[in-house]
Write a protein that holds these residues in place. Sequence first.
Motif, PDB file in Angstrom:
ATOM      1  N   SER A  68       1.175  -1.381  -0.399  1.00  0.00           N
ATOM      2  CA  SER A  68       0.358   0.030   0.076  1.00  0.00           C
ATOM      3  C   SER A  68       0.760   1.241  -0.040  1.00  0.00           C
ATOM      4  O   SER A  68       2.040   1.488   0.563  1.00  0.00           O
ATOM      5  CB  SER A  68      -0.722  -0.201   1.078  1.00  0.00           C
ATOM      6  OG  SER A  68      -0.296   0.004   3.130  1.00  0.00           O
ATOM      7  N   GLN A 118      -2.906  -4.641  -3.768  1.00  0.00           N
ATOM      8  CA  GLN A 118      -3.476  -3.314  -3.226  1.00  0.00           C
ATOM      9  C   GLN A 118      -3.071  -2.660  -2.998  1.00  0.00           C
ATOM     10  O   GLN A 118      -3.132  -1.733  -2.392  1.00  0.00           O
ATOM     11  CB  GLN A 118      -4.266  -3.872  -1.573  1.00  0.00           C
ATOM     12  CG  GLN A 118      -5.153  -5.172  -2.265  1.00  0.00           C
ATOM     13  CD  GLN A 118      -5.996  -5.278  -0.942  1.00  0.00           C
ATOM     14  OE1 GLN A 118      -5.057  -5.904  -0.271  1.00  0.00           O
ATOM     15  NE2 GLN A 118      -7.076  -5.465  -1.189  1.00  0.00           N
ATOM     16  N   TYR A 120      -3.111   0.652  -4.251  1.00  0.00           N
ATOM     17  CA  TYR A 120      -3.986   1.974  -4.008  1.00  0.00           C
ATOM     18  C   TYR A 120      -4.312   2.112  -3.393  1.00  0.00           C
ATOM     19  O   TYR A 120      -5.328   2.959  -2.451  1.00  0.00           O
ATOM     20  CB  TYR A 120      -5.283   2.373  -5.288  1.00  0.00           C
ATOM     21  CG  TYR A 120      -4.458   2.090  -7.153  1.00  0.00           C
ATOM     22  CD1 TYR A 120      -3.079   2.176  -6.896  1.00  0.00           C
ATOM     23  CD2 TYR A 120      -5.114   1.834  -7.771  1.00  0.00           C
ATOM     24  CE1 TYR A 120      -2.177   2.545  -7.982  1.00  0.00           C
ATOM     25  CE2 TYR A 120      -4.207   1.747  -9.211  1.00  0.00           C
ATOM     26  CZ  TYR A 120      -3.457   2.231  -9.089  1.00  0.00           C
ATOM     27  OH  TYR A 120      -3.008   2.349 -10.411  1.00  0.00           O
ATOM     28  N   ARG A 121      -4.746   1.325  -1.539  1.00  0.00           N
ATOM     29  CA  ARG A 121      -4.559   1.689  -0.450  1.00  0.00           C
ATOM     30  C   ARG A 121      -3.942   2.385   0.107  1.00  0.00           C
ATOM     31  O   ARG A 121      -2.368   3.005   0.056  1.00  0.00           O
ATOM     32  CB  ARG A 121      -4.436  -0.093   0.119  1.00  0.00           C
ATOM     33  CG  ARG A 121      -5.075  -1.019   0.299  1.00  0.00           C
ATOM     34  CD  ARG A 121      -5.002  -2.674   0.935  1.00  0.00           C
ATOM     35  NE  ARG A 121      -5.179  -2.084   1.998  1.00  0.00           N
ATOM     36  CZ  ARG A 121      -5.152  -3.291   2.958  1.00  0.00           C
ATOM     37  NH1 ARG A 121      -4.648  -4.583   3.457  1.00  0.00           N
ATOM     38  NH2 ARG A 121      -4.985  -2.692   4.155  1.00  0.00           N
ATOM     39  N   PHE A 123      -6.736   4.193  -0.774  1.00  0.00           N
ATOM     40  CA  PHE A 123      -8.042   5.050  -0.809  1.00  0.00           C
ATOM     41  C   PHE A 123      -8.871   3.788  -1.225  1.00  0.00           C
ATOM     42  O   PHE A 123     -10.186   4.337  -1.889  1.00  0.00           O
ATOM     43  CB  PHE A 123      -7.202   6.296  -2.070  1.00  0.00           C
ATOM     44  CG  PHE A 123      -6.175   6.673  -1.686  1.00  0.00           C
ATOM     45  CD1 PHE A 123      -6.887   8.133  -1.202  1.00  0.00           C
ATOM     46  CD2 PHE A 123      -5.105   6.823  -2.341  1.00  0.00           C
ATOM     47  CE1 PHE A 123      -6.090   9.193  -1.081  1.00  0.00           C
ATOM     48  CE2 PHE A 123      -4.465   7.678  -1.757  1.00  0.00           C
ATOM     49  CZ  PHE A 123      -4.438   8.474  -1.493  1.00  0.00           C
ATOM     50  N   THR A 124      -8.867   2.618  -1.984  1.00  0.00           N
ATOM     51  CA  THR A 124      -9.123   1.168  -2.307  1.00  0.00           C
ATOM     52  C   THR A 124      -9.235  -0.049  -2.674  1.00  0.00           C
ATOM     53  O   THR A 124      -7.733   0.350  -1.816  1.00  0.00           O
ATOM     54  CB  THR A 124      -9.901   1.878  -4.333  1.00  0.00           C
ATOM     55  OG1 THR A 124     -10.794   0.605  -3.864  1.00  0.00           O
ATOM     56  CG2 THR A 124      -8.367   1.816  -4.463  1.00  0.00           C
ATOM     57  N   ASN A 125      -9.182  -0.611  -1.468  1.00  0.00           N
ATOM     58  CA  ASN A 125      -9.009  -1.871  -1.574  1.00  0.00           C
ATOM     59  C   ASN A 125      -8.712  -2.562  -2.396  1.00  0.00           C
ATOM     60  O   ASN A 125      -9.010  -3.834  -2.180  1.00  0.00           O
ATOM     61  CB  ASN A 125      -9.936  -2.475  -0.416  1.00  0.00           C
ATOM     62  CG  ASN A 125      -9.375  -2.332   1.630  1.00  0.00           C
ATOM     63  OD1 ASN A 125      -8.265  -1.243   1.827  1.00  0.00           O
ATOM     64  ND2 ASN A 125     -10.066  -2.101   2.070  1.00  0.00           N
ATOM     65  N   LYS A 126      -9.579  -2.242  -3.599  1.00  0.00           N
ATOM     66  CA  LYS A 126      -9.609  -3.409  -4.781  1.00  0.00           C
ATOM     67  C   LYS A 126      -7.931  -3.499  -5.070  1.00  0.00           C
ATOM     68  O   LYS A 126      -7.146  -3.292  -5.157  1.00  0.00           O
ATOM     69  CB  LYS A 126     -10.009  -2.026  -6.068  1.00  0.00           C
ATOM     70  CG  LYS A 126     -10.375  -3.095  -7.025  1.00  0.00           C
ATOM     71  CD  LYS A 126     -10.777  -1.939  -8.312  1.00  0.00           C
ATOM     72  CE  LYS A 126     -10.925  -3.049  -9.856  1.00  0.00           C
ATOM     73  NZ  LYS A 126     -11.622  -1.655 -10.780  1.00  0.00           N
ATOM     74  N   TRP A 127      -7.948  -4.597  -6.226  1.00  0.00           N
ATOM     75  CA  TRP A 127      -6.727  -5.914  -6.082  1.00  0.00           C
ATOM     76  C   TRP A 127      -6.791  -5.105  -7.955  1.00  0.00           C
ATOM     77  O   TRP A 127      -7.596  -5.216  -8.330  1.00  0.00           O
ATOM     78  CB  TRP A 127      -7.481  -7.204  -6.436  1.00  0.00           C
ATOM     79  CG  TRP A 127      -6.762  -7.869  -5.083  1.00  0.00           C
ATOM     80  CD1 TRP A 127      -8.129  -8.116  -4.441  1.00  0.00           C
ATOM     81  CD2 TRP A 127      -5.542  -7.938  -4.578  1.00  0.00           C
ATOM     82  NE1 TRP A 127      -7.730  -8.584  -3.359  1.00  0.00           N
ATOM     83  CE2 TRP A 127      -6.536  -8.537  -2.895  1.00  0.00           C
ATOM     84  CE3 TRP A 127      -4.554  -8.353  -4.373  1.00  0.00           C
ATOM     85  CZ2 TRP A 127      -5.786  -8.876  -2.618  1.00  0.00           C
ATOM     86  CZ3 TRP A 127      -3.625  -8.727  -3.446  1.00  0.00           C
ATOM     87  CH2 TRP A 127      -3.544  -8.577  -2.672  1.00  0.00           C
ATOM     88  N   SER A 258     -12.455 -12.774  -1.739  1.00  0.00           N
ATOM     89  CA  SER A 258     -12.073 -11.389  -1.527  1.00  0.00           C
ATOM     90  C   SER A 258     -10.803 -10.966  -2.460  1.00  0.00           C
ATOM     91  O   SER A 258     -10.478 -10.264  -3.494  1.00  0.00           O
ATOM     92  CB  SER A 258     -11.546 -11.087  -0.192  1.00  0.00           C
ATOM     93  OG  SER A 258     -10.315 -11.607  -0.101  1.00  0.00           O
TER      94      SER A 258
END
Length: 328
Positions: A68, A118, A120-121, A123-127, A258
């Motif tokens: 992150s 991840q 961009y954590r 800001f988002t937890n999206k893979w 997830s």
Amino acid sequence: MDTGTHITMGIALGGLSTLDPAVQVDPVLFNAVLVGTIVGSHAPDFDTVLKLKNNAVYIRHHRGATHSIPAVLMWGVLLAGIIHAIVPSVSFLHLWAWTALAVVIHVLVDIPNAYGTQAYRPFTNKWIAYGFINTFDPYIFMLHIGGIIAWIFGANPGYTFLIIYAVIILYYVKRYIDKKEIVKKIHDYFPDTEQIATSPTIKQNEWRIAITTAGKFYVGVVKDGHIEIVDEFEKVPLPDNDLINLAKTDKNAAAFLSFSPVYRWEINDFDDFTEVRFIDLRYRSNERYPFVAVVQIDDNMRIMTSYTGWIFSEQKLQSKLDVGENPV
């Protein structure tokens, strides 16, 4: 990228650091920077130790928090601080800059893989998995090995790796364009495409693809620019019932769900239990889909055993479930 490539990148960045005037004139600083770039180029993958706990924890967290934005900022300061404490005479600023660069490059080269991060954590937890560079790319690896060998035989490491990284950047651009062309062809062929997962192989002219449309999943390969569909499945929503809801509470199934953006599911009834199986469609290999999550539930609606991970034979999967390797 794979561990070997990350380590060779660390060595290469150590060689590149000799273009820094402060590093050129201070052998102690160079050695400190070399240690920093080697360790920094691998540091975000220290979470691999989670595999010792179980696959569910590893899958849910590997390439997560350690990749992150806050972690990237932290790794450079932490590693440079430790090295500087051991060698306090060197410039902390230059040591930190090169160590931090190694960490940043580690994360940047992981993002184009099919596995994803991840990064961009928070800001988002999206893979994030752009899927245009293989986890192990022989061209990138061999360029680094060639540069290291040239360095050993007396080539200027700074200029050698500057040239090599210029070539690698162009290679990334080329592979990105290759993917864009594949995506365009898929959209032309399947106008109702909702999602495309691409996975390059070690062969330049061969890619794996998993396509999600409004009503189906298509799995195929792209060879020399030609799309070949090898499997197709009806896109059936996951039922909202007690069996599925119980399976989703299992740690192995939850970790799989997830992580996987493209999967199908099966429910199989046996004499003493019901098996819920989730199958990732992105990693087809040798006519199998090796990344799965399986939950076995008895007739009293209790989870008996479960497993998630990469399995390349049904016999091996059943042995994992039989021994209860990942009990709830």
